[in-house]
Design a protein around this motif. Structure first.
Motif, mmCIF file in Angstrom:
data_model
loop_
_atom_site.group_PDB
_atom_site.id
_atom_site.type_symbol
_atom_site.label_atom_id
_atom_site.label_comp_id
_atom_site.label_asym_id
_atom_site.label_seq_id
_atom_site.Cartn_x
_atom_site.Cartn_y
_atom_site.Cartn_z
ATOM 1 N N GLU A 217 -8.503 12.359 8.555
ATOM 2 C CA GLU A 217 -9.668 13.059 7.993
ATOM 3 C C GLU A 217 -10.403 13.884 9.041
ATOM 4 O O GLU A 217 -11.240 14.715 8.709
ATOM 5 C CB GLU A 217 -10.639 12.060 7.363
ATOM 6 C CG GLU A 217 -10.089 11.330 6.150
ATOM 7 C CD GLU A 217 -9.093 10.243 6.526
ATOM 8 O OE1 GLU A 217 -8.166 9.976 5.737
ATOM 9 O OE2 GLU A 217 -9.229 9.663 7.629
ATOM 10 N N THR B 38 -12.595 -2.978 2.811
ATOM 11 C CA THR B 38 -12.278 -1.717 3.496
ATOM 12 C C THR B 38 -11.982 -1.939 4.967
ATOM 13 O O THR B 38 -11.394 -1.080 5.618
ATOM 14 C CB THR B 38 -13.446 -0.721 3.359
ATOM 15 O OG1 THR B 38 -14.634 -1.314 3.886
ATOM 16 C CG2 THR B 38 -13.662 -0.341 1.913
ATOM 17 N N LEU C 34 -19.779 12.236 4.506
ATOM 18 C CA LEU C 34 -19.220 11.009 3.952
ATOM 19 C C LEU C 34 -20.153 9.815 4.103
ATOM 20 O O LEU C 34 -20.280 8.991 3.191
ATOM 21 C CB LEU C 34 -17.880 10.712 4.643
ATOM 22 C CG LEU C 34 -17.085 9.513 4.126
ATOM 23 C CD1 LEU C 34 -16.747 9.670 2.649
ATOM 24 C CD2 LEU C 34 -15.807 9.350 4.958
ATOM 25 N N HIS C 35 -20.838 9.719 5.228
ATOM 26 C CA HIS C 35 -21.616 8.514 5.542
ATOM 27 C C HIS C 35 -23.080 8.606 5.131
ATOM 28 O O HIS C 35 -23.747 7.578 5.059
ATOM 29 C CB HIS C 35 -21.543 8.213 7.046
ATOM 30 C CG HIS C 35 -20.240 7.661 7.498
ATOM 31 N ND1 HIS C 35 -20.132 6.463 8.167
ATOM 32 C CD2 HIS C 35 -18.969 8.130 7.384
ATOM 33 C CE1 HIS C 35 -18.863 6.216 8.457
ATOM 34 N NE2 HIS C 35 -18.140 7.229 7.988
ATOM 35 N N SER D 257 -16.464 3.937 7.393
ATOM 36 C CA SER D 257 -15.608 4.424 6.313
ATOM 37 C C SER D 257 -14.160 4.207 6.727
ATOM 38 O O SER D 257 -13.855 3.944 7.898
ATOM 39 C CB SER D 257 -15.863 5.901 6.018
ATOM 40 O OG SER D 257 -15.496 6.707 7.137
ATOM 41 N N ARG D 258 -13.273 4.359 5.740
ATOM 42 C CA ARG D 258 -11.841 4.249 6.034
ATOM 43 C C ARG D 258 -11.077 5.086 5.024
ATOM 44 O O ARG D 258 -11.323 4.993 3.820
ATOM 45 C CB ARG D 258 -11.385 2.791 5.985
ATOM 46 C CG ARG D 258 -9.920 2.589 6.378
ATOM 47 C CD ARG D 258 -9.603 1.119 6.570
ATOM 48 N NE ARG D 258 -8.236 0.939 7.026
ATOM 49 C CZ ARG D 258 -7.250 0.452 6.262
ATOM 50 N NH1 ARG D 258 -7.492 0.102 4.996
ATOM 51 N NH2 ARG D 258 -6.041 0.312 6.753
ATOM 52 N N VAL E 11 -13.105 6.934 2.474
ATOM 53 C CA VAL E 11 -13.941 6.172 1.542
ATOM 54 C C VAL E 11 -14.997 5.425 2.350
ATOM 55 O O VAL E 11 -14.658 4.635 3.242
ATOM 56 C CB VAL E 11 -13.097 5.174 0.726
ATOM 57 C CG1 VAL E 11 -13.989 4.357 -0.206
ATOM 58 C CG2 VAL E 11 -12.017 5.903 -0.059
ATOM 59 N N VAL E 12 -16.256 5.658 2.044
ATOM 60 C CA VAL E 12 -17.327 5.028 2.810
ATOM 61 C C VAL E 12 -17.530 3.593 2.348
ATOM 62 O O VAL E 12 -17.383 3.262 1.169
ATOM 63 C CB VAL E 12 -18.639 5.835 2.689
ATOM 64 C CG1 VAL E 12 -19.266 5.683 1.306
ATOM 65 C CG2 VAL E 12 -19.623 5.442 3.789
ATOM 66 N N GLY E 13 -17.836 2.709 3.301
ATOM 67 C CA GLY E 13 -18.081 1.312 2.995
ATOM 68 C C GLY E 13 -19.519 1.066 2.587
ATOM 69 O O GLY E 13 -20.389 1.945 2.687
ATOM 70 N N LYS F 267 -10.705 2.316 10.787
ATOM 71 C CA LYS F 267 -12.012 2.597 10.184
ATOM 72 C C LYS F 267 -12.810 3.500 11.121
ATOM 73 O O LYS F 267 -12.611 3.516 12.335
ATOM 74 C CB LYS F 267 -12.773 1.308 9.876
ATOM 75 C CG LYS F 267 -13.283 0.534 11.059
ATOM 76 C CD LYS F 267 -14.125 -0.655 10.584
ATOM 77 C CE LYS F 267 -14.586 -1.510 11.747
ATOM 78 N NZ LYS F 267 -13.472 -2.226 12.401
ATOM 79 N N ARG G 79 -24.555 5.160 6.121
ATOM 80 C CA ARG G 79 -23.669 4.001 6.022
ATOM 81 C C ARG G 79 -22.937 3.820 7.349
ATOM 82 O O ARG G 79 -22.646 4.768 8.057
ATOM 83 C CB ARG G 79 -22.655 4.191 4.900
ATOM 84 C CG ARG G 79 -23.266 4.382 3.509
ATOM 85 C CD ARG G 79 -23.651 3.072 2.860
ATOM 86 N NE ARG G 79 -24.164 3.294 1.510
ATOM 87 C CZ ARG G 79 -23.401 3.327 0.423
ATOM 88 N NH1 ARG G 79 -22.087 3.154 0.525
ATOM 89 N NH2 ARG G 79 -23.948 3.521 -0.769
ATOM 90 N N GLU H 30 -18.179 -3.753 11.460
ATOM 91 C CA GLU H 30 -18.817 -3.304 10.227
ATOM 92 C C GLU H 30 -20.222 -3.867 10.085
ATOM 93 O O GLU H 30 -21.105 -3.210 9.545
ATOM 94 C CB GLU H 30 -17.987 -3.760 9.013
ATOM 95 C CG GLU H 30 -17.031 -2.752 8.485
ATOM 96 C CD GLU H 30 -16.554 -3.092 7.077
ATOM 97 O OE1 GLU H 30 -16.060 -2.184 6.407
ATOM 98 O OE2 GLU H 30 -16.683 -4.249 6.648
#
Length: 661
Positions: free
Chosen positions: A299, A8, A429-430, A440-441, A444-446, A390, A437, A82
């Motif tokens: 987003e 990601t 999202l996180h 995200s990107r 979509v969360v990593g 990200k 978390r 990250e």
């Protein structure tokens, strides 16, 4: 394509087609190293890093060097943004072994992750020789390698001893130390390269509020003007580059980081708040425009960075020659703009080009505004730097906080709304299965877990959103985040680890105590805990903040340049902080609330609503006064009489004089 194709991280994806058989950081990678009985190569960088790109092109895209790496190690590529925990551990090892650090970071470690050789950038011939030498040592001098790795690990994780209790004397003593390092002629601290001292500026502004120190304010004003007028600031579109390669703020290292611009937005907003400076106001306005135009994601949150390079050339988008100015603007305006923006035939950058500076204000403001727009439009059709899109939780927290303060102080509700939208996105999202978390990107969360700075920066942002909007869910979210901080990050000695007690175990558990390009997680945690305590009266959170500041007092005393945010939070603690409840103001439009925000007392919290509004402790038992809205100011759990006049409230909260805004 190697194993990075499904990553990601944009930085990892940049290496997905390297002939190096990269792995992501994972247990499987280390298990592969154990199976093959080879060391691991941990290569750490980030998408906007110029020399990371250079080493990738020279070495990681070279088939012969890649074959050498693949044969002799298990190569692991890490995005430091990250995985700040992995970066912190190996950066400490690199600094211990070489005396310096930076990115790209190149570390050789045992299959258990213990580092035994560390460095940064290597030219291709040197890197190839290094890989061969490491392979030889691993095969033929294994005992020496393991002995060295054990010694390195033993040295890691050592922590500064706890200092004494926080005091005004300790904080005041830091001003003389900072002044000794201050560059009075050119602004900033130290020599080249010069980094924006964002955390220190925030401390100095808060110190000036408490003491009226002319020395503290002069360091802020000198640095803020020098940065804003030099090439590190984008004179066409707003926003700051990462740092200046020289001592005069002329030539930047061109990447633009979200965290720098969030922290500097806060500093310039507070400088305007404190002094009414037109320059600070302009820079704050333009930096907000940069954030909302150039790094806002589809987003609704904020992207990590813009690259230093364009098509592999650093600064290609941003530099100009006199002829290029004439081509866009015509002879007269081109010559006028060249003089105004310090664009010369010799150039200030490379190949006779210049970085735009605005060392003096234009004598014709309307002419400059038209030229600025023309140059911006011409630049927009040039090739543009890549974006690392990200979304990093902590950096978005810093941006949200800065935007909320700016929005309230500048009377821009739409800015607060955009900050709230970003906060909602991060939360939904996180926050996964009760934990945060990191990144995200594209919605979509990593997988990487949030670290202390993520929890703390977001908690502070949510507490600001609660104060700006009156919505209780922000307070509730902050409470959840800070509960996790206290339950899973505390070190038992008054401080905090950077990783949770149930996070992936690294060779050491990192616990950064110094403030660098961003505030440390510990400083941010102390800030959020203190703010939450002021809003709710929670003694548990107040005591945790005070214990954390006491833990950081050693760093404050020894190296105030690297404890700027800790010192800023210390100023908030010394200020009380003030709690102001404005009763009888259901929509937050009263002049009393505006006066409380504008006063800028360090760490002050301001809530509004009807008397006894449910869920807002500071409004309990706070009636109207004579049928009119009233402000109830308290400091350190001791309350003054309610005030109905904005001027009286401002005077109470502002011990040092400041202009009306």
């Amino acid at each position: 394509m190697n194993r990075l194709g499904s990553a990601t991280s944009p930085y990892l994806l940049q290496h997905a087609d390297n002939p190096v058989e990269w792995w992501e950081w994972s247990d499987a990678a280390f298990e592969e190293a154990r199976r093959r009985d080879v060391p691991v190569l941990v290569s750490v960088g980030y998408a906007a890093c110029h020399w990371c790109h250079v080493m990738a092109h020279e070495s990681f895209e070279n088939a012969e060097i890649a074959a050498l790496v693949n044969e002799n190690c298990v190569p692991i590529k890490v995005d430091r943004e990250e995985r700040p925990d992995v970066d912190a551990v190996y950066m400490e090892a690199t600094q211990a072994m070489t005396g310096q650090g930076g990115w790209p970071m190149t570390v050789f470690a045992t299959p258990d992750g213990q580092p035994f050789f560390c460095g940064t950038y290597f030219p291709p011939a040197n890197f190839a020789r290094l890989v061969s030498a490491v392979a030889d040592a691993w095969q033929n001098r294994r005992d020496a390698v393991l002995k060295q790795s054990a010694e390195v690990v033993q040295a890691l994780g050592s922590r500064l001893p706890a200092g004494g209790p926080l005091s005004a004397e300790l904080v005041d003593g830091c001003i003389a130390v900072l002044h000794k390092d201050y560059d009075a002629a050119r602004g900033g601290f130290g020599g080249a390269p010069k980094f924006p001292p964002s955390s220190v500026l925030e401390f100095l502004l808060r110190h000036h509020h408490r003491t009226g120190s002319a020395v503290a304010l002069s360091m802020v004003e000198g640095t803020a003007e020098a940065m804003a007028r030099g090439g590190m600031y984008d004179q066409l579109a707003g926003g700051f580059a990462r740092y200046s390669v020289d001592a005069t703020w002329t030539v930047p290292h061109f990447e633009k980081m979200l965290y720098d611009n969030a922290l500097l937005l806060r500093a310039y907003t507070h400088l305007w708040q404190r002094t009414g400076s037109p320059l600070a106001q302009r820079v704050a306005d333009e930096t907000v425009a940069f954030l909302l135009t150039d790094v806002k994601t589809a987003e609704g949150a904020f992207a990590a960075s813009l690259d230093a390079d364009t098509d592999g050339v650093e600064g290609l988008t941003y530099a100009w020659t006199p002829d290029q100015l004439v081509e866009v603007l015509g002879p007269d305006n081109g010559k006028w703009a060249a003089d105004l923006l310090s664009v010369t035939k010799e150039g200030t950058f490379e190949h006779g080009s210049s970085v735009l500076q605005l060392r003096t204000d234009p004598d014709d403001v309307d002419r400059w505004a038209e030229i600025q727009q023309q140059l911006w439009a011409a630049r927009a059709v040039r090739p543009q730097p890549a974006m690392d899109d990200k979304v990093v939780a902590s950096w978005n927290g810093l941006a949200i906080t800065a935007l909320v303060e700016y929005g309230v102080l500048r009377g821009s509700p739409s800015t607060v709304d955009l900050a709230a939208s970003a906060g909602d996105l991060i939360w939904h999202l996180h926050f996964v299965d009760g934990r945060l978390r990191r990144a995200s990107r594209h919605g979509v969360v990593g997988a990487p877990a949030g670290v202390l700075e993520d929890y703390a920066a977001l908690a502070e942002a949510f507490l600001l959103l609660h104060q700006a909007t009156g919505s209780l869910h922000w307070l509730s979210r902050a409470e959840q985040l800070l509960g996790i901080v206290l339950d899973h990050f505390a070190d038992g000695e008054g401080g905090f680890f950077d990783t949770a007690d149930d996070a992936e175990a690294l060779v050491v558990r990192p616990a950064e105590m110094t403030d660098g390009a961003t505030p440390s997680g510990m400083s941010l945690a102390c800030e959020a805990l203190l703010t939450y305590a002021a809003l709710t009266g929670s003694s548990r959170h107040r005591e945790a903040a005070e214990a954390g500041l006491n833990r950081l007092s050693t760093v404050m005393a020894r190296a105030p340049r690297f404890a700027g945010w800790a010192l800023a939070v210390a100023e908030a603690a010394l200020a009380g902080p003030y709690q102001v409840a404005v009763a009888g103001d259901p929509d937050g439009t009263s002049e009393l609330r505006r006066a409380a925000w504008a006063a800028g007392s360090p760490g002050a919290v301001v809530v509004f609503g009807e008397p006894d509004a449910p869920g807002v402790p500071l409004l309990a038992d706070r009636p109207l006064v004579g049928g009119q809205p009233a402000a109830y100011p308290c400091r350190g759990f001791v309350c003054d009489l309610p005030l109905t006049e904005p001027g009286a409230l401002r005077e109470l909260l502002s011990p040092a004089s400041q202009p009306e805004l």
